[in-house]
Design a protein around this motif. Structure first.
Motif, mmCIF file in Angstrom:
data_model
loop_
_atom_site.group_PDB
_atom_site.id
_atom_site.type_symbol
_atom_site.label_atom_id
_atom_site.label_comp_id
_atom_site.label_asym_id
_atom_site.label_seq_id
_atom_site.Cartn_x
_atom_site.Cartn_y
_atom_site.Cartn_z
ATOM 1 N N ALA A 31 0.817 -1.212 0.000
ATOM 2 C CA ALA A 31 0.000 0.000 0.000
ATOM 3 C C ALA A 31 0.853 1.265 0.000
ATOM 4 C CB ALA A 31 -0.943 0.006 1.205
ATOM 5 N N GLU A 32 2.135 1.128 0.343
ATOM 6 C CA GLU A 32 3.028 2.285 0.371
ATOM 7 C C GLU A 32 3.407 2.763 -1.028
ATOM 8 O OE1 GLU A 32 6.391 1.146 2.647
ATOM 9 O OE2 GLU A 32 5.285 0.930 4.536
ATOM 10 N N GLY A 33 3.033 1.984 -2.045
ATOM 11 C CA GLY A 33 3.370 2.353 -3.421
ATOM 12 C C GLY A 33 4.449 1.467 -3.974
ATOM 13 N N GLN A 34 5.188 1.955 -4.960
ATOM 14 C CA GLN A 34 6.257 1.215 -5.632
ATOM 15 C C GLN A 34 5.696 -0.010 -6.358
ATOM 16 O OE1 GLN A 34 9.617 0.434 -3.021
ATOM 17 N NE2 GLN A 34 9.024 2.104 -1.682
ATOM 18 N N ARG A 35 6.571 -0.952 -6.638
ATOM 19 C CA ARG A 35 6.187 -2.203 -7.277
ATOM 20 C C ARG A 35 7.350 -3.171 -7.156
ATOM 21 N NH1 ARG A 35 5.595 0.752 -13.075
ATOM 22 N NH2 ARG A 35 7.565 1.859 -13.053
ATOM 23 N N GLY A 36 7.092 -4.442 -7.291
ATOM 24 C CA GLY A 36 8.184 -5.396 -7.176
ATOM 25 C C GLY A 36 7.703 -6.813 -6.952
ATOM 26 N N TYR A 37 8.652 -7.651 -6.536
ATOM 27 C CA TYR A 37 8.394 -9.068 -6.252
ATOM 28 C C TYR A 37 8.486 -9.279 -4.744
ATOM 29 C CZ TYR A 37 9.095 -9.860 -11.254
ATOM 30 O OH TYR A 37 8.994 -9.823 -12.620
ATOM 31 N N ILE A 38 7.568 -10.064 -4.220
ATOM 32 C CA ILE A 38 7.505 -10.292 -2.777
ATOM 33 C C ILE A 38 7.749 -11.762 -2.462
ATOM 34 C CG2 ILE A 38 5.954 -10.367 -0.785
ATOM 35 C CD1 ILE A 38 4.676 -7.840 -1.799
ATOM 36 N N ARG A 39 8.604 -11.974 -1.472
ATOM 37 C CA ARG A 39 8.900 -13.315 -0.965
ATOM 38 C C ARG A 39 8.780 -13.276 0.550
ATOM 39 N NH1 ARG A 39 14.751 -16.353 -1.879
ATOM 40 N NH2 ARG A 39 14.031 -18.502 -1.597
ATOM 41 N N PHE A 40 8.264 -14.370 1.138
ATOM 42 C CA PHE A 40 8.060 -14.404 2.595
ATOM 43 C C PHE A 40 9.133 -15.233 3.294
ATOM 44 C CE2 PHE A 40 3.676 -13.750 1.035
ATOM 45 C CZ PHE A 40 3.357 -12.591 1.736
ATOM 46 N N ARG A 41 9.448 -14.797 4.523
ATOM 47 C CA ARG A 41 10.329 -15.565 5.392
ATOM 48 C C ARG A 41 9.499 -16.021 6.606
ATOM 49 N NH1 ARG A 41 13.349 -11.863 6.850
ATOM 50 N NH2 ARG A 41 14.950 -11.918 5.233
ATOM 51 N N PHE A 42 9.407 -17.337 6.788
ATOM 52 C CA PHE A 42 8.616 -17.901 7.876
ATOM 53 C C PHE A 42 9.483 -18.717 8.824
ATOM 54 C CE2 PHE A 42 5.054 -17.365 4.865
ATOM 55 C CZ PHE A 42 4.080 -16.858 5.719
ATOM 56 N N ASP A 43 9.068 -18.729 10.087
ATOM 57 C CA ASP A 43 9.631 -19.684 11.029
ATOM 58 C C ASP A 43 9.162 -21.073 10.609
ATOM 59 O OD1 ASP A 43 9.202 -21.409 13.663
ATOM 60 O OD2 ASP A 43 10.826 -19.984 14.029
ATOM 61 N N VAL A 44 10.049 -22.049 10.695
ATOM 62 C CA VAL A 44 9.751 -23.386 10.197
ATOM 63 C C VAL A 44 8.565 -24.042 10.916
ATOM 64 C CG1 VAL A 44 11.306 -24.638 11.751
ATOM 65 C CG2 VAL A 44 10.865 -25.541 9.451
ATOM 66 N N ASN A 45 8.235 -23.567 12.114
ATOM 67 C CA ASN A 45 7.122 -24.158 12.864
ATOM 68 C C ASN A 45 5.770 -23.525 12.524
ATOM 69 O OD1 ASN A 45 8.670 -25.981 14.673
ATOM 70 N ND2 ASN A 45 9.634 -24.046 15.273
ATOM 71 N N THR A 46 5.768 -22.604 11.557
ATOM 72 C CA THR A 46 4.524 -21.936 11.182
ATOM 73 C C THR A 46 3.662 -22.844 10.331
ATOM 74 O OG1 THR A 46 5.710 -19.824 11.142
ATOM 75 C CG2 THR A 46 3.549 -19.888 10.083
ATOM 76 N N GLY A 47 2.388 -22.973 10.731
ATOM 77 C CA GLY A 47 1.445 -23.751 9.940
ATOM 78 C C GLY A 47 0.695 -22.838 8.979
ATOM 79 N N LEU A 48 0.828 -23.113 7.694
ATOM 80 C CA LEU A 48 0.156 -22.291 6.687
ATOM 81 C C LEU A 48 -1.037 -23.038 6.113
ATOM 82 C CD1 LEU A 48 3.194 -20.860 4.670
ATOM 83 C CD2 LEU A 48 1.856 -19.718 6.449
ATOM 84 N N PRO A 49 -2.146 -22.336 5.857
ATOM 85 C CA PRO A 49 -3.300 -22.987 5.234
ATOM 86 C C PRO A 49 -2.954 -23.428 3.818
ATOM 87 C CG PRO A 49 -3.609 -20.605 5.313
ATOM 88 C CD PRO A 49 -2.386 -20.906 6.126
ATOM 89 N N SER A 50 -3.627 -24.456 3.338
ATOM 90 C CA SER A 50 -3.319 -25.011 2.016
ATOM 91 C C SER A 50 -3.548 -24.004 0.894
ATOM 92 C CB SER A 50 -4.162 -26.264 1.764
ATOM 93 O OG SER A 50 -5.548 -25.947 1.839
#
Length: 424
Positions: free
Chosen positions: A303-322
């Motif tokens: 929302a701050e503007g700009q543009r680009g590619y986004i990648r996430f860094r997660f703790d290995v114990n994080t459960g993500l929905p399918s």
């Protein structure tokens, strides 16, 4: 002699199996055009990997033509020299070379045959471009070492170069002493050749293949804006775009000025302002611990503007929905691909359930889809095959690869000879 040196354009790249990068390439060529107008170099050199795949679409080929014809129109006095890389089809690059000469452009796709030294003298001139202020030896990608062949071409230049003009050679190779940051290669798995195998007699070796800008033997100067060395100099200009999210360093075009043969080589890095940068969230180096936390942070960031590619860094114990990936795509939908999602997560920490589980590699689908070298998969799953001799496997793959390339080159050479024999 003044040259602009770039490489690894990878035209037509579709990144993360989803995003076309044509507007990013258009942005790059607009800036390249400005540099050509401002600097008026003797030559623009593109050292291989012009295309991302060997059979680019008609749309990509048209873009290639439009870009370089326009560069010629902007700087008609400038020579354009383009050589094939390992991503390119050598024969396709070579096919239109006669037509491109009308635009002061030289396309070199097919490498010298392995038995070139046994042929009648004169074949060397196919790879020598004589300019008003120097020489360009244009070599495309070649499998394995061919020092004798390369030296034979350089010797021809030496015979002709009675005025002591600068000599530039182009190649698409991995040489020893390079920095492979951003490529994802494990140390020792990239096949390199010694720089001595590139022969002697050049003042500047304009390399492609490695995406990080760097000068061999002077890695400490990799990000310096301007440097000066005594010839000979061996340099990678780096790729035009960040080809993957791991290429976090600046990308540049090299402006090279050589005063005379065996003289001073001045290099100025012209920094490329990428249309889209790569971002890892959280940007403070920590890791997300829930999907909601990641999505909220991403929405605030974009929302701050700009543009680009986004990648996430997660703790290995994080459960993500399918359906986490779909949730990200949906959240970015209003931005019309100005913001793009890299589904290859970064995981940190050790599993709370079993620390040994961290040794069991799990590959993202996108990661597997982008693997082009079987050795990468074998090396990363080596712990599951305790009796496997990795050196033997690697050597076997290299021998098969070299043999296939040799057969391909021999087939092309036979086709050329057959064509010559039927000509009136």
């Amino acid at each position: 002699m003044k040259i602009l040196h770039t490489a690894d354009l990878h035209l037509g790249q579709v990144i993360y199996q989803n995003y076309d990068r044509s507007d990013e390439h258009r942005h790059f060529f607009h800036r390249l055009e400005q540099w050509c107008e401002e600097e008026k170099p003797d030559a623009l050199l593109v050292s291989g990997d012009v295309f991302d795949i060997q059979q680019p679409s008609a749309t990509v080929k048209k873009a290639f033509t439009d870009y370089f014809v326009h560069l010629h129109q902007v700087c008609p006095q400038m020579h354009i020299v383009i050589t094939a890389g390992n991503h390119d089809s050598a024969s396709r690059i070579q096919a239109d070379s006669s037509v491109w000469k009308l635009a002061n452009a030289h396309l070199i796709g097919t490498p010298p045959a392995v038995d070139s030294l046994e042929q009648a003298d004169g074949w060397q001139h196919q790879y020598i471009i004589k300019l008003d202020h120097g020489y360009v030896v244009a070599l495309p990608y070649m499998a394995g070492e061919r020092k004798g062949i390369i030296q034979s071409i350089l010797d021809k230049v030496t015979e002709d170069n009675t005025l002591g003009l600068p000599v530039v050679m182009m190649a698409h190779q991995a040489v020893t002493g390079l920095d492979i940051t951003g490529h994802g290669f494990d140390i020792g798995t990239l096949r390199t050749i010694d720089s001595d195998a590139m022969g002697s007699g050049f003042d500047y070796l304009a390399l492609g293949h490695i995406h990080k800008p760097q000068t061999i033997g002077h890695l400490e100067d990799a990000m310096s804006d301007e440097v000066c060395y005594h010839a000979p100099v061996i340099r990678y200009s780096g790729s035009a775009l960040h080809v993957s999210c791991d290429e976090a360093y600046p990308h540049t075009v090299s402006l090279v000025d050589i005063d005379q043969h065996q003289g001073r080589v001045q290099i100025r890095q012209l920094r490329i302002d990428e249309l889209r940068h790569f971002h890892v969230l959280p940007s403070d180096g920590t890791s997300f611990t829930s999907a909601d936390e990641a999505l909220d942070a991403m929405k605030a960031f974009v929302a701050e503007g700009q543009r680009g590619y986004i990648r996430f860094r997660f703790d290995v114990n994080t459960g993500l929905p399918s359906n986490f990936g779909q949730m990200v795509y949906d959240a970015l939908l209003p931005y019309d691909e100005e913001w793009r999602y890299n589904p290859k997560m970064l995981w940190t920490g050790v599993s709370a359930d079993d620390a040994s589980e961290k040794e069991k590699l799990v590959f993202e689908v996108a990661e597997l889809q982008q693997m082009t070298d079987p050795m990468v998969f074998i090396e990363r799953t080596l712990n599951q095959y305790p009796n496997l001799d990795l050196d033997d496997v690697r050597q076997a793959f290299e021998e098969v690869k070299a043999e296939m390339l040799l057969l391909s080159e021999e087939k092309q050479e036979k086709k050329r000879q057959k064509t010559k024999s039927v000509q009136p």
